[in-house]
Design a protein around this motif. Structure first.
Motif, PDB file in Angstrom:
ATOM      1  N   ARG A 140      44.358  32.886  44.532  1.00 27.44           N
ATOM      2  CA  ARG A 140      44.447  33.644  45.792  1.00 27.44           C
ATOM      3  C   ARG A 140      43.599  34.911  45.730  1.00 27.44           C
ATOM      4  NH1 ARG A 140      50.985  33.237  47.037  1.00 27.44           N
ATOM      5  NH2 ARG A 140      50.974  31.011  47.582  1.00 27.44           N
ATOM      6  N   LEU A 141      43.619  35.573  44.582  1.00 26.94           N
ATOM      7  CA  LEU A 141      42.787  36.781  44.455  1.00 26.94           C
ATOM      8  C   LEU A 141      41.313  36.444  44.569  1.00 26.94           C
ATOM      9  CD1 LEU A 141      44.664  38.635  41.553  1.00 26.94           C
ATOM     10  CD2 LEU A 141      44.591  39.287  43.979  1.00 26.94           C
ATOM     11  N   ASN A 142      40.934  35.300  43.966  1.00 31.82           N
ATOM     12  CA  ASN A 142      39.522  34.911  44.034  1.00 31.82           C
ATOM     13  C   ASN A 142      39.093  34.549  45.457  1.00 31.82           C
ATOM     14  OD1 ASN A 142      39.170  35.281  41.297  1.00 31.82           O
ATOM     15  ND2 ASN A 142      39.631  33.136  40.775  1.00 31.82           N
ATOM     16  N   GLN A 143      40.046  34.041  46.242  1.00 26.20           N
ATOM     17  CA  GLN A 143      39.698  33.658  47.617  1.00 26.20           C
ATOM     18  C   GLN A 143      39.298  34.866  48.467  1.00 26.20           C
ATOM     19  OE1 GLN A 143      43.138  31.522  48.973  1.00 26.20           O
ATOM     20  NE2 GLN A 143      42.552  29.599  47.922  1.00 26.20           N
ATOM     21  N   PHE A 144      39.755  36.054  48.072  1.00 20.72           N
ATOM     22  CA  PHE A 144      39.410  37.258  48.841  1.00 20.72           C
ATOM     23  C   PHE A 144      38.171  37.954  48.268  1.00 20.72           C
ATOM     24  CE2 PHE A 144      43.881  36.628  49.854  1.00 20.72           C
ATOM     25  CZ  PHE A 144      43.894  36.788  51.221  1.00 20.72           C
ATOM     26  N   ARG A 145      37.583  37.386  47.230  1.00 20.61           N
ATOM     27  CA  ARG A 145      36.364  37.978  46.670  1.00 20.61           C
ATOM     28  C   ARG A 145      35.161  37.382  47.412  1.00 20.61           C
ATOM     29  NH1 ARG A 145      38.560  42.249  44.324  1.00 20.61           N
ATOM     30  NH2 ARG A 145      40.336  41.653  43.039  1.00 20.61           N
ATOM     31  N   ARG A 146      34.700  38.099  48.416  1.00 17.12           N
ATOM     32  CA  ARG A 146      33.637  37.583  49.275  1.00 17.12           C
ATOM     33  C   ARG A 146      32.246  38.140  48.920  1.00 17.12           C
ATOM     34  NH1 ARG A 146      35.933  34.756  53.333  1.00 17.12           N
ATOM     35  NH2 ARG A 146      38.177  35.095  53.696  1.00 17.12           N
ATOM     36  N   SER A 147      32.202  39.186  48.153  1.00 17.03           N
ATOM     37  CA  SER A 147      30.917  39.760  47.760  1.00 17.03           C
ATOM     38  C   SER A 147      30.432  39.113  46.468  1.00 17.03           C
ATOM     39  CB  SER A 147      31.040  41.263  47.565  1.00 17.03           C
ATOM     40  OG  SER A 147      29.861  41.798  47.003  1.00 17.03           O
ATOM     41  N   LEU A 148      29.116  38.970  46.370  1.00 24.89           N
ATOM     42  CA  LEU A 148      28.571  38.379  45.153  1.00 24.89           C
ATOM     43  C   LEU A 148      28.883  39.220  43.926  1.00 24.89           C
ATOM     44  CD1 LEU A 148      25.077  37.153  46.446  1.00 24.89           C
ATOM     45  CD2 LEU A 148      27.121  35.786  45.988  1.00 24.89           C
ATOM     46  N   ASN A 149      29.123  40.502  44.139  1.00 23.77           N
ATOM     47  CA  ASN A 149      29.433  41.399  43.027  1.00 23.77           C
ATOM     48  C   ASN A 149      30.938  41.518  42.741  1.00 23.77           C
ATOM     49  OD1 ASN A 149      26.680  42.038  42.639  1.00 23.77           O
ATOM     50  ND2 ASN A 149      26.771  43.605  44.249  1.00 23.77           N
ATOM     51  N   SER A 150      31.726  40.794  43.549  1.00 25.92           N
ATOM     52  CA  SER A 150      33.193  40.864  43.368  1.00 25.92           C
ATOM     53  C   SER A 150      33.594  40.207  42.048  1.00 25.92           C
ATOM     54  CB  SER A 150      33.898  40.175  44.531  1.00 25.92           C
ATOM     55  OG  SER A 150      33.598  40.818  45.752  1.00 25.92           O
ATOM     56  N   THR A 151      34.546  40.833  41.406  1.00 22.72           N
ATOM     57  CA  THR A 151      35.020  40.317  40.118  1.00 22.72           C
ATOM     58  C   THR A 151      35.920  39.090  40.339  1.00 22.72           C
ATOM     59  OG1 THR A 151      34.964  42.535  39.188  1.00 22.72           O
ATOM     60  CG2 THR A 151      36.292  40.873  38.024  1.00 22.72           C
ATOM     61  N   LEU A 152      35.737  38.097  39.511  1.00 20.43           N
ATOM     62  CA  LEU A 152      36.582  36.884  39.552  1.00 20.43           C
ATOM     63  C   LEU A 152      37.679  36.963  38.494  1.00 20.43           C
ATOM     64  CD1 LEU A 152      33.914  34.050  40.001  1.00 20.43           C
ATOM     65  CD2 LEU A 152      35.451  35.007  41.728  1.00 20.43           C
ATOM     66  N   PHE A 153      38.780  36.343  38.810  1.00 18.19           N
ATOM     67  CA  PHE A 153      39.905  36.269  37.876  1.00 18.19           C
ATOM     68  C   PHE A 153      39.976  34.860  37.285  1.00 18.19           C
ATOM     69  CE2 PHE A 153      40.931  39.671  40.779  1.00 18.19           C
ATOM     70  CZ  PHE A 153      41.441  40.652  39.964  1.00 18.19           C
ATOM     71  N   PRO A 154      39.845  34.746  35.965  1.00 14.42           N
ATOM     72  CA  PRO A 154      39.910  33.409  35.353  1.00 14.42           C
ATOM     73  C   PRO A 154      41.316  32.814  35.482  1.00 14.42           C
ATOM     74  CG  PRO A 154      39.872  35.090  33.665  1.00 14.42           C
ATOM     75  CD  PRO A 154      39.660  35.811  34.971  1.00 14.42           C
ATOM     76  N   LEU A 155      41.389  31.523  35.773  1.00 17.02           N
ATOM     77  CA  LEU A 155      42.674  30.826  35.920  1.00 17.02           C
ATOM     78  C   LEU A 155      43.140  30.264  34.565  1.00 17.02           C
ATOM     79  CD1 LEU A 155      41.422  30.835  38.845  1.00 17.02           C
ATOM     80  CD2 LEU A 155      42.746  28.740  39.226  1.00 17.02           C
ATOM     81  N   PRO A 156      44.432  30.393  34.255  1.00 12.79           N
ATOM     82  CA  PRO A 156      44.937  29.747  33.034  1.00 12.79           C
ATOM     83  C   PRO A 156      45.103  28.240  33.263  1.00 12.79           C
ATOM     84  CG  PRO A 156      46.737  30.830  34.165  1.00 12.79           C
ATOM     85  CD  PRO A 156      45.484  31.173  34.939  1.00 12.79           C
TER      86      PRO A 156
END
Length: 243
Positions: free
Chosen positions: A164-180
């Motif tokens: 869900r956090l990654n779905q709100f990362r719309r900028s190319l520079n937005s940090t991604l959260f790795p999934l377990p």
């Protein structure tokens, strides 16, 4: 007849002479009196043989013999009856034999029951031991299963939160959260930003390793594989992220 029997023994009782008891007893040894008084009177002993008084004496002697025989028979019956009664009464031979056999039977039954009780006790203890072992193993499996379920739920919740956090990362520079993954593991080479995810340098073997790490299908073209991984991780497509 009596005269002939007496003659064979060279002993003659004179007629009209009263024989004494010893003479009569000695002479009557050779006579058979089993047929009774009538046969003795009619065919064996007559007045000519021993005289009328002798006949009376013979009758009395025969009666005495019969009475003695009856008395002996009665005495013998009494002795036998007493012996049987003595053997059958308490503490008699038969009673002792019966008591001995009864005691032996009771001891045999008691021994058999004790042996059976011992075997049953051993079997029950073995069964209790097996049941305790099975219960311990079952408890361990249940506990492990519960832990796995709890871990899976926690991992699933953590994975869903990261997606869900990654779905709100719309900028190319937005940090991604790795999934377990299902075991709670975090991949060491997960792209740091949306831009690095869609960068051409991230592909090939790196994408395939993440697909395998998450248990996803590793089939199709390179673009299809990256899209499958992006959908699973909630990463926006490059076109959406550029907007």
């Amino acid at each position: 007849m009596l005269t002939n029997a007496i003659a064979q023994n060279d002993e003659v009782i004179p007629q009209n002479t009263i024989p004494n008891s010893s003479d009569i007893g000695r002479q009557l040894k050779r006579l058979r009196v089993a047929e009774g008084m009538t046969d003795v009177e009619g065919s064996i002993i007559t007045t000519e043989d021993v005289g009328e008084r002798g006949i009376k004496f013979v009758r009395m002697s025969i009666q005495n013999i019969a009475q003695n025989a009856d008395a002996e028979e009665a005495a013998m019956s009494a002795v036998l009856s007493e012996k049987i009664n003595s053997e059958c009464r308490p503490n008699g031979e038969i009673d002792r034999t019966i008591q001995t056999k009864q005691t032996n039977l009771e001891n045999s039954l008691l021994t058999a029951m004790r042996e059976m009780e011992g075997r049953m006790t051993t079997q029950m203890r073995e069964m209790e031991g097996r049941m305790a072992t099975q219960m311990t193993e079952m408890e361990a499996r249940i506990s492990t299963r519960i832990d796995d379920v709890e871990a899976s739920l926690i991992n699933s919740e953590s994975r869903e939160n990261a997606r869900r956090l990654n779905q709100f990362r719309r900028s190319l520079n937005s940090t991604l959260f790795p999934l377990p993954n299902n075991r709670g593991g975090i991949p060491p080479s997960f792209p740091a930003t949306v831009g690095s995810f869609w960068n051409s340098t991230f592909g090939g073997r790196s994408v395939e390793q993440l697909l395998i790490f998450y248990g996803l299908a590793n089939v199709g073209t390179a673009i299809e594989k990256k899209q499958r991984l992006a959908f699973f991780c909630g990463v926006q497509t490059a076109a959406t992220a550029n907007e």
